[in-house]
Design a protein around this motif. Structure first.
Motif, PDB file in Angstrom:
ATOM      1  N   SER A  21      -4.734 -12.024  -4.611  1.00 13.79           N
ATOM      2  CA  SER A  21      -6.083 -11.486  -4.790  1.00 13.79           C
ATOM      3  C   SER A  21      -6.267 -10.158  -4.052  1.00 13.79           C
ATOM      4  CB  SER A  21      -7.098 -12.509  -4.272  1.00 13.79           C
ATOM      5  OG  SER A  21      -8.245 -11.860  -3.789  1.00 13.79           O
ATOM      6  N   PRO A  22      -6.751  -9.133  -4.798  1.00 15.15           N
ATOM      7  CA  PRO A  22      -7.029  -7.848  -4.151  1.00 15.15           C
ATOM      8  C   PRO A  22      -8.026  -7.996  -3.002  1.00 15.15           C
ATOM      9  CG  PRO A  22      -7.116  -7.627  -6.538  1.00 15.15           C
ATOM     10  CD  PRO A  22      -7.005  -9.090  -6.246  1.00 15.15           C
ATOM     11  N   GLY A  23      -8.928  -8.955  -3.113  1.00 12.11           N
ATOM     12  CA  GLY A  23      -9.948  -9.136  -2.083  1.00 12.11           C
ATOM     13  C   GLY A  23      -9.348  -9.476  -0.727  1.00 12.11           C
ATOM     14  N   LEU A  24      -8.175 -10.091  -0.758  1.00 10.22           N
ATOM     15  CA  LEU A  24      -7.500 -10.499   0.480  1.00 10.22           C
ATOM     16  C   LEU A  24      -7.177  -9.304   1.383  1.00 10.22           C
ATOM     17  CD1 LEU A  24      -6.549 -13.202   1.609  1.00 10.22           C
ATOM     18  CD2 LEU A  24      -4.285 -12.753   0.648  1.00 10.22           C
ATOM     19  N   ILE A  25      -6.956  -8.130   0.749  1.00  7.93           N
ATOM     20  CA  ILE A  25      -6.605  -6.920   1.514  1.00  7.93           C
ATOM     21  C   ILE A  25      -7.623  -6.674   2.621  1.00  7.93           C
ATOM     22  CG2 ILE A  25      -6.306  -4.408   1.389  1.00  7.93           C
ATOM     23  CD1 ILE A  25      -5.497  -4.797  -1.579  1.00  7.93           C
ATOM     24  N   TYR A  26      -8.920  -6.847   2.266  1.00 10.70           N
ATOM     25  CA  TYR A  26      -9.968  -6.477   3.201  1.00 10.70           C
ATOM     26  C   TYR A  26     -10.336  -7.595   4.179  1.00 10.70           C
ATOM     27  CZ  TYR A  26      -9.355  -2.451   0.520  1.00 10.70           C
ATOM     28  OH  TYR A  26      -8.742  -1.380  -0.066  1.00 10.70           O
TER      29      TYR A  26
ATOM     30  N   ALA B  34       0.842  -1.201   0.000  1.00 10.48           N
ATOM     31  CA  ALA B  34       0.000   0.000   0.000  1.00 10.48           C
ATOM     32  C   ALA B  34       0.879   1.254   0.000  1.00 10.48           C
ATOM     33  CB  ALA B  34      -0.920  -0.008   1.213  1.00 10.48           C
ATOM     34  N   LEU B  35       1.904   1.250   0.827  1.00  9.01           N
ATOM     35  CA  LEU B  35       2.813   2.397   0.890  1.00  9.01           C
ATOM     36  C   LEU B  35       3.421   2.663  -0.482  1.00  9.01           C
ATOM     37  CD1 LEU B  35       4.569   4.524   2.183  1.00  9.01           C
ATOM     38  CD2 LEU B  35       5.949   2.729   3.219  1.00  9.01           C
ATOM     39  N   ASP B  36       3.881   1.607  -1.108  1.00 13.68           N
ATOM     40  CA  ASP B  36       4.473   1.738  -2.437  1.00 13.68           C
ATOM     41  C   ASP B  36       3.448   2.281  -3.445  1.00 13.68           C
ATOM     42  OD1 ASP B  36       6.655   0.982  -4.429  1.00 13.68           O
ATOM     43  OD2 ASP B  36       4.940  -0.124  -5.215  1.00 13.68           O
ATOM     44  N   ALA B  37       2.253   1.720  -3.440  1.00 15.64           N
ATOM     45  CA  ALA B  37       1.224   2.142  -4.407  1.00 15.64           C
ATOM     46  C   ALA B  37       0.763   3.578  -4.137  1.00 15.64           C
ATOM     47  CB  ALA B  37       0.041   1.178  -4.363  1.00 15.64           C
ATOM     48  N   PHE B  38       0.557   3.926  -2.856  1.00 15.04           N
ATOM     49  CA  PHE B  38       0.127   5.296  -2.517  1.00 15.04           C
ATOM     50  C   PHE B  38       1.201   6.302  -2.938  1.00 15.04           C
ATOM     51  CE2 PHE B  38      -2.466   3.696   1.422  1.00 15.04           C
ATOM     52  CZ  PHE B  38      -3.419   3.166   0.563  1.00 15.04           C
ATOM     53  N   ALA B  39       2.473   5.966  -2.686  1.00 15.93           N
ATOM     54  CA  ALA B  39       3.555   6.912  -2.981  1.00 15.93           C
ATOM     55  C   ALA B  39       3.700   7.113  -4.493  1.00 15.93           C
ATOM     56  CB  ALA B  39       4.869   6.428  -2.373  1.00 15.93           C
ATOM     57  N   ARG B  40       3.522   6.035  -5.263  1.00 20.96           N
ATOM     58  CA  ARG B  40       3.694   6.143  -6.712  1.00 20.96           C
ATOM     59  C   ARG B  40       2.492   6.767  -7.394  1.00 20.96           C
ATOM     60  NH1 ARG B  40       3.335   1.668  -9.315  1.00 20.96           N
ATOM     61  NH2 ARG B  40       3.097   0.364  -7.465  1.00 20.96           N
ATOM     62  N   LEU B  41       1.280   6.368  -6.950  1.00 23.52           N
ATOM     63  CA  LEU B  41       0.075   6.714  -7.709  1.00 23.52           C
ATOM     64  C   LEU B  41      -0.815   7.719  -6.992  1.00 23.52           C
ATOM     65  CD1 LEU B  41      -0.723   2.975  -8.477  1.00 23.52           C
ATOM     66  CD2 LEU B  41       0.290   4.598 -10.087  1.00 23.52           C
ATOM     67  N   GLY B  42      -0.552   7.950  -5.714  1.00 23.67           N
ATOM     68  CA  GLY B  42      -1.453   8.777  -4.917  1.00 23.67           C
ATOM     69  C   GLY B  42      -2.492   7.883  -4.255  1.00 23.67           C
ATOM     70  N   PHE B  43      -2.980   8.308  -3.094  1.00 24.40           N
ATOM     71  CA  PHE B  43      -3.945   7.512  -2.342  1.00 24.40           C
ATOM     72  C   PHE B  43      -5.209   7.249  -3.158  1.00 24.40           C
ATOM     73  CE2 PHE B  43      -7.633   7.394   0.541  1.00 24.40           C
ATOM     74  CZ  PHE B  43      -7.305   6.294   1.315  1.00 24.40           C
ATOM     75  N   ASP B  44      -5.732   8.281  -3.813  1.00 21.12           N
ATOM     76  CA  ASP B  44      -6.995   8.125  -4.528  1.00 21.12           C
ATOM     77  C   ASP B  44      -6.872   7.232  -5.749  1.00 21.12           C
ATOM     78  OD1 ASP B  44      -8.736   9.497  -2.929  1.00 21.12           O
ATOM     79  OD2 ASP B  44      -8.239  11.446  -3.799  1.00 21.12           O
TER      80      ASP B  44
ATOM     81  N   ALA C 287      -4.557   4.892  -6.418  1.00 24.34           N
ATOM     82  CA  ALA C 287      -4.100   3.520  -6.193  1.00 24.34           C
ATOM     83  C   ALA C 287      -5.307   2.597  -6.014  1.00 24.34           C
ATOM     84  CB  ALA C 287      -3.194   3.464  -4.971  1.00 24.34           C
ATOM     85  N   THR C 288      -5.419   1.587  -6.872  1.00 17.20           N
ATOM     86  CA  THR C 288      -6.549   0.656  -6.783  1.00 17.20           C
ATOM     87  C   THR C 288      -6.155  -0.546  -5.915  1.00 17.20           C
ATOM     88  OG1 THR C 288      -5.796  -0.622  -8.685  1.00 17.20           O
ATOM     89  CG2 THR C 288      -7.236   1.264  -9.127  1.00 17.20           C
ATOM     90  N   ASN C 289      -7.163  -1.329  -5.536  1.00 16.77           N
ATOM     91  CA  ASN C 289      -6.884  -2.563  -4.791  1.00 16.77           C
ATOM     92  C   ASN C 289      -5.935  -3.466  -5.569  1.00 16.77           C
ATOM     93  OD1 ASN C 289      -8.588  -1.711  -2.795  1.00 16.77           O
ATOM     94  ND2 ASN C 289     -10.374  -2.800  -3.600  1.00 16.77           N
ATOM     95  N   ARG C 290      -6.147  -3.471  -6.896  1.00 17.03           N
ATOM     96  CA  ARG C 290      -5.284  -4.282  -7.747  1.00 17.03           C
ATOM     97  C   ARG C 290      -3.826  -3.805  -7.676  1.00 17.03           C
ATOM     98  NH1 ARG C 290      -6.851  -7.809 -11.670  1.00 17.03           N
ATOM     99  NH2 ARG C 290      -8.995  -7.138 -11.353  1.00 17.03           N
ATOM    100  N   ASP C 291      -3.635  -2.455  -7.709  1.00 15.04           N
ATOM    101  CA  ASP C 291      -2.274  -1.902  -7.612  1.00 15.04           C
ATOM    102  C   ASP C 291      -1.621  -2.307  -6.288  1.00 15.04           C
ATOM    103  OD1 ASP C 291      -2.438  -0.406 -10.032  1.00 15.04           O
ATOM    104  OD2 ASP C 291      -3.530   1.189  -8.988  1.00 15.04           O
ATOM    105  N   ILE C 292      -2.401  -2.199  -5.219  1.00 20.05           N
ATOM    106  CA  ILE C 292      -1.879  -2.521  -3.893  1.00 20.05           C
ATOM    107  C   ILE C 292      -1.508  -3.997  -3.813  1.00 20.05           C
ATOM    108  CG2 ILE C 292      -2.428  -2.615  -1.412  1.00 20.05           C
ATOM    109  CD1 ILE C 292      -4.334  -0.173  -1.951  1.00 20.05           C
ATOM    110  N   ALA C 293      -2.416  -4.852  -4.310  1.00 18.18           N
ATOM    111  CA  ALA C 293      -2.164  -6.305  -4.279  1.00 18.18           C
ATOM    112  C   ALA C 293      -0.910  -6.642  -5.077  1.00 18.18           C
ATOM    113  CB  ALA C 293      -3.374  -7.054  -4.836  1.00 18.18           C
ATOM    114  N   ARG C 294      -0.798  -6.048  -6.259  1.00 13.63           N
ATOM    115  CA  ARG C 294       0.365  -6.326  -7.094  1.00 13.63           C
ATOM    116  C   ARG C 294       1.645  -5.890  -6.372  1.00 13.63           C
ATOM    117  NH1 ARG C 294      -0.620  -3.498 -11.955  1.00 13.63           N
ATOM    118  NH2 ARG C 294      -2.303  -4.984 -12.311  1.00 13.63           N
ATOM    119  N   ALA C 295       1.639  -4.674  -5.822  1.00 12.64           N
ATOM    120  CA  ALA C 295       2.839  -4.175  -5.133  1.00 12.64           C
ATOM    121  C   ALA C 295       3.154  -5.023  -3.899  1.00 12.64           C
ATOM    122  CB  ALA C 295       2.649  -2.713  -4.739  1.00 12.64           C
TER     123      ALA C 295
END
Lengths: 204, 204
Positions: free
Chosen positions: A43-48, A18-28, A30-38
């Motif tokens: 599965s993005p669903g696992l985040i929640y 999440a830190l990586d995705a927020f820093a690169r793409l911005g909080f808004d 950054a999608t669940n998919r971006d966060i999961a990939r980083a």
């Protein structure tokens, strides 16, 4: 349910992603998919499974990765050691934290976030900057009662101490001001603390 | 080409429209159409008859509408009046400016903009915050030479003076911190100036 260690490891992995995705793409953006990939999770669903929502994820990033947070914890635990002992040490730690790339990255995410979503500002402040000011004000109030500092509004005093460092950091990292970049964080902190102690010496 | 007065009136109208659109929608999201509509002009194309590009429009909004800009101008014109005279007056003006809704609105637009577009930060800083710090540092350096202030790095001294006000403003308006909202801007400015003058009194 995976064992406890594995759960915690997965949680930490998602925080890093999440830190990586927020820093690169911005909080808004950054999608669940971006966060999961980083995070390297399938599965993005696992985040929640681990976090309530994206905002909770941001809070946990701040709490567990922001180098300023342990300093705020330390301020909350300050005993009654005198300001001449405590404050230079605190200034030194703050200067070191401000030089860390993580502080810059998370600081920028947080500033962008509170500007775009004012309704989150107060909650974010309560885990970070607001908590720092209030903890410092409480310490300074005790020192004023002990006669070790000039009596004044502790909330104002806390801002007199911390304000120069915060605005130096903003000028250096956000405004990219060459004159601020030329000032070393430790020199700035030492001067800010010395300045505070001189001015706040009890009236004799 | 319309007569000069009309040209200037139209230009001011577009600046007001842009300010309104940037504040409501954000700099990035505000389209030419939004700006034209807010300005009450018929054609979005007309905007670029008066301004080079959207960034130029933002600069002109800052220059012509930001209540802090005339204070920076005043700092640049500071003569050799002593700090005990000049600084309380400056603090008072700064406090008044920070209480104006325009300062809050433009301040937030600028912060969002420099966070999203780091390449613009330095240029924006040069017309605003950076210029303020440099002008103040130049004044303080002269006063140090005249023996009216303790000798130290003028760039650091300028930040010791201005930092508390800037971070107070950020806590109050961006972080929405209740303890900051409870502090009156004039009290904060008066305390910051008094604090600075006490600590920076020449060593005797």
């Amino acid at each position: 349910m995976p064992p406890r260690d594995e759960t915690e490891q997965r949680r930490q992995q998602i925080i890093d992603g999440a830190l990586d995705a927020f820093a690169r793409l911005g909080f808004d953006r950054a999608t669940n998919r971006d966060i999961a990939r980083a995070a390297g999770i399938a599965s993005p669903g696992l985040i929640y499974h681990y976090f309530k929502d994206k905002t909770d994820l941001l809070y946990q990033v701040i709490r567990e990765r922001m180098p300023l947070v342990p300093i705020v914890d330390a301020v909350e635990r300050l005993g009654d050691e005198p300001p001449e002992v405590v404050l230079p040490r605190l200034g030194e730690r703050l200067a070191q934290a401000l030089d860390q790339p993580l502080t810059v990255a998370i600081g920028k995410i947080v500033m962008g976030e509170v500007l775009r979503h004012p309704q989150l500002a107060r909650v974010i402040s309560e885990i970070g900057p607001g908590r720092a000011i209030n903890a410092l004000a409480a310490y300074l109030a005790r020192q004023m009662e002990l006669g070790r500092l000039r009596r004044t509004d502790p909330q104002i005093a806390a801002r007199l101490l911390i304000g120069p460092m915060m605005s130096y950091f903003f000028s250096r990292e956000v405004l990219n001001q060459p004159e601020a970049r030329a000032i070393d964080a430790r020199t700035m902190a030492a001067e800010a603390v010395a300045h505070f102690l001189r001015s706040m010496a009890p009236e004799s």
